[in-house]
Design a protein around this motif. Sequence first.
Motif, PDB file in Angstrom:
ATOM      1  N   PRO A  19     -65.496 -18.384  38.048  1.00  0.00           N
ATOM      2  CA  PRO A  19     -64.697 -19.542  37.627  1.00  0.00           C
ATOM      3  C   PRO A  19     -63.558 -19.883  38.575  1.00  0.00           C
ATOM      4  O   PRO A  19     -63.214 -21.063  38.718  1.00  0.00           O
ATOM      5  CB  PRO A  19     -64.178 -19.095  36.252  1.00  0.00           C
ATOM      6  CG  PRO A  19     -65.250 -18.191  35.725  1.00  0.00           C
ATOM      7  CD  PRO A  19     -65.730 -17.431  36.929  1.00  0.00           C
ATOM      8  N   VAL A  20     -62.965 -18.889  39.240  1.00  0.00           N
ATOM      9  CA  VAL A  20     -61.881 -19.178  40.173  1.00  0.00           C
ATOM     10  C   VAL A  20     -62.372 -20.046  41.324  1.00  0.00           C
ATOM     11  O   VAL A  20     -61.602 -20.848  41.881  1.00  0.00           O
ATOM     12  CB  VAL A  20     -61.234 -17.878  40.693  1.00  0.00           C
ATOM     13  CG1 VAL A  20     -62.207 -17.076  41.560  1.00  0.00           C
ATOM     14  CG2 VAL A  20     -59.945 -18.167  41.454  1.00  0.00           C
ATOM     15  N   ALA A  76     -62.197 -23.528  40.075  1.00  0.00           N
ATOM     16  CA  ALA A  76     -60.812 -23.974  39.992  1.00  0.00           C
ATOM     17  C   ALA A  76     -60.242 -24.284  41.377  1.00  0.00           C
ATOM     18  O   ALA A  76     -59.430 -25.200  41.539  1.00  0.00           O
ATOM     19  CB  ALA A  76     -59.967 -22.914  39.294  1.00  0.00           C
ATOM     20  N   THR A  77     -60.674 -23.536  42.383  1.00  0.00           N
ATOM     21  CA  THR A  77     -60.256 -23.814  43.754  1.00  0.00           C
ATOM     22  C   THR A  77     -60.798 -25.169  44.201  1.00  0.00           C
ATOM     23  O   THR A  77     -60.072 -26.022  44.738  1.00  0.00           O
ATOM     24  CB  THR A  77     -60.761 -22.718  44.703  1.00  0.00           C
ATOM     25  OG1 THR A  77     -60.249 -21.455  44.285  1.00  0.00           O
ATOM     26  CG2 THR A  77     -60.327 -22.996  46.131  1.00  0.00           C
ATOM     27  N   SER A 125     -61.898 -27.737  42.456  1.00  0.00           N
ATOM     28  CA  SER A 125     -61.456 -28.910  41.700  1.00  0.00           C
ATOM     29  C   SER A 125     -60.015 -29.308  41.998  1.00  0.00           C
ATOM     30  O   SER A 125     -59.591 -30.428  41.695  1.00  0.00           O
ATOM     31  CB  SER A 125     -61.589 -28.640  40.201  1.00  0.00           C
ATOM     32  OG  SER A 125     -60.628 -27.678  39.780  1.00  0.00           O
ATOM     33  N   ALA A 142     -57.516 -27.471  40.688  1.00  0.00           N
ATOM     34  CA  ALA A 142     -56.712 -26.961  39.568  1.00  0.00           C
ATOM     35  C   ALA A 142     -55.701 -25.918  40.032  1.00  0.00           C
ATOM     36  O   ALA A 142     -54.567 -25.869  39.537  1.00  0.00           O
ATOM     37  CB  ALA A 142     -57.620 -26.385  38.490  1.00  0.00           C
ATOM     38  N   LEU A 143     -56.098 -25.063  40.971  1.00  0.00           N
ATOM     39  CA  LEU A 143     -55.173 -24.029  41.454  1.00  0.00           C
ATOM     40  C   LEU A 143     -54.020 -24.648  42.241  1.00  0.00           C
ATOM     41  O   LEU A 143     -52.884 -24.170  42.174  1.00  0.00           O
ATOM     42  CB  LEU A 143     -55.921 -23.019  42.318  1.00  0.00           C
ATOM     43  CG  LEU A 143     -56.978 -22.169  41.612  1.00  0.00           C
ATOM     44  CD1 LEU A 143     -57.576 -21.158  42.576  1.00  0.00           C
ATOM     45  CD2 LEU A 143     -56.395 -21.452  40.399  1.00  0.00           C
ATOM     46  N   GLU A 185     -52.838 -27.712  41.732  1.00  0.00           N
ATOM     47  CA  GLU A 185     -51.996 -28.375  40.734  1.00  0.00           C
ATOM     48  C   GLU A 185     -51.100 -27.371  40.024  1.00  0.00           C
ATOM     49  O   GLU A 185     -49.972 -27.689  39.636  1.00  0.00           O
ATOM     50  CB  GLU A 185     -52.869 -29.101  39.713  1.00  0.00           C
ATOM     51  CG  GLU A 185     -53.598 -30.308  40.273  1.00  0.00           C
ATOM     52  CD  GLU A 185     -54.503 -30.958  39.242  1.00  0.00           C
ATOM     53  OE1 GLU A 185     -54.498 -30.498  38.081  1.00  0.00           O
ATOM     54  OE2 GLU A 185     -55.215 -31.916  39.593  1.00  0.00           O
ATOM     55  N   VAL A 244     -56.449 -15.195  32.455  1.00  0.00           N
ATOM     56  CA  VAL A 244     -56.544 -16.533  33.032  1.00  0.00           C
ATOM     57  C   VAL A 244     -55.157 -17.166  32.994  1.00  0.00           C
ATOM     58  O   VAL A 244     -54.447 -17.055  31.986  1.00  0.00           O
ATOM     59  CB  VAL A 244     -57.552 -17.409  32.252  1.00  0.00           C
ATOM     60  CG1 VAL A 244     -57.546 -18.833  32.790  1.00  0.00           C
ATOM     61  CG2 VAL A 244     -58.948 -16.817  32.334  1.00  0.00           C
ATOM     62  N   HIS A 263     -72.295 -24.163  41.240  1.00  0.00           N
ATOM     63  CA  HIS A 263     -71.077 -24.622  40.562  1.00  0.00           C
ATOM     64  C   HIS A 263     -71.427 -25.440  39.322  1.00  0.00           C
ATOM     65  O   HIS A 263     -70.764 -25.319  38.286  1.00  0.00           O
ATOM     66  CB  HIS A 263     -70.218 -25.442  41.527  1.00  0.00           C
ATOM     67  CG  HIS A 263     -69.362 -24.615  42.432  1.00  0.00           C
ATOM     68  ND1 HIS A 263     -68.012 -24.820  42.598  1.00  0.00           N
ATOM     69  CD2 HIS A 263     -69.677 -23.556  43.229  1.00  0.00           C
ATOM     70  CE1 HIS A 263     -67.530 -23.937  43.461  1.00  0.00           C
ATOM     71  NE2 HIS A 263     -68.526 -23.165  43.864  1.00  0.00           N
ATOM     72  N   ALA A 278     -70.407 -24.313  35.506  1.00  0.00           N
ATOM     73  CA  ALA A 278     -69.569 -25.211  34.703  1.00  0.00           C
ATOM     74  C   ALA A 278     -70.190 -25.520  33.347  1.00  0.00           C
ATOM     75  O   ALA A 278     -69.475 -25.761  32.364  1.00  0.00           O
ATOM     76  CB  ALA A 278     -69.319 -26.506  35.473  1.00  0.00           C
TER      77      ALA A 278
END
Length: 311
Positions: free
Chosen positions: A41-42, A45-46, A48, A50-51, A53, A241, A295, A299
């Motif tokens: 999942p990380v 997040a990388t 997208s 998200a990390l 943000e 998380v 991915h 998801a």
Amino acid sequence: MRAVVIRGFGGPEVLEVADVPAPSAGEGQVRIRVEAAAVNPVDLATRSGALTEAGLLPARDLIGIGWDVAGTVEETGPGVAGLAVGDRVVGLSDRLDVPYGTHADQVVLDADAVTRAPSGVGAVEAATLPLNGLTAVQALDRLGLRPGETLLVTGAAGAVGGYAVQLAVARGLRVVAVAGAADEALVRELGAELFVPRTARLGEAVRALVPGGVHGALDAAVTGAAALDAVRNGGSFAAVVAGGAPLPLRGTRVFTHWISADGARLADLVTLVEQGKLTLRVAATLPLEEVAEAHRRLAKGGLRGRLVLVP
């Protein structure tokens, strides 16, 4: 070599398998020929943003993807002891701000983030161990429960949760597993003594099984306050998380565990795998070129085990 990179944030379409310069091992480092690398999942997040943000990853023109690796040492830098060219190894890249991750043909890691691969296990299976296994064991270490005490594990059928169940049982803990009803047989096979379906009101359901509440919780499913309600006053709660930690009500000790590469601790996990006390689970394998499809599948959810990329 080839490496999965992103040059901007977005959906799976921003993932690129690029031709980049091959790395060289520096002092205290090893270069590994990647044979398998799990998708976590990380990584989503990388990709997208998200990390970034969340303030965890500075924006840059090129960002590498991938944390887990299983492969073979092909170069050692000055000062490396205990690892040699030709060794089969597993390791973890725990830095976010890197141009290339483990989703590549080769990767350079600090030698103390690497250990020998479990014997009798293929690279694909071994690649599922580092990130999720270390997350579970390090969180359990910090929870500090004693043999005979009770641990709640949410997301017990998932990668981190499944390892947490087995590691807790190996420590002599009683485990209350939370998962979908269809996964009850699976989590009991992993060693959970008690089971609560994820649709239940956790506090009430867990306390009906464990009067007074559990001594600690490892919240792999990010249920937050619902799982904390199952923890007794003064108990401990581990979120794994970012943003998943509830307020420390009723004198509980609540913390978010941030993973760190640790070759020595990873070696302990390898031993447990070889002893049959830790189960490596692979959902599917895909070639490196199909990283975007990996991915998309991750998801969607519902996987039991990790997707693994093979260069």
